[in-house]
Motif scaffolding. Sequence first.
Motif: not given
Length: 84
Positions: A11-17, A21-23, A40-46
Motif C-alpha cells: 500500500y505504501l509503495t503504491q502511494i509513493l510510486e 494516488a490519494t491515501p 499536516t506534516y506528511l501532506v504539506d511539510g508544515v
Amino acid sequence: MCSEAGLNPAYLTQILEQKGATPRIDNLQKVANVLGTTVTYLVDGVDMGPDATECLSLYSAMTPERRSAVIAIMRDLAARSAMH
C-alpha cells in the motif's frame, strides 16, 4: 513502519510510486502516529504544534462569516507585528 501502522507494505509503495494516488486520511493518521508527526506534516511539510492544531479545529467549527472575521483579524495582527 507499515506493520506498526497495520498497513500492507505494498500500500505504501503504491502511494509513493503512483502520481496522483490519494491515501485515505485514516491511513495517513496511522503512518503519522508511527512516525511521531502529523498528517499536516506528511501532506504539506508544515509542522503544526498543538496551538496551531487547536486554532484549525476551532476555525473549522465556525460559520463562514466568523471565519472571514477571524482571517481579517489575523491579517491585521500579522501586519502590525511586521511593523514592529
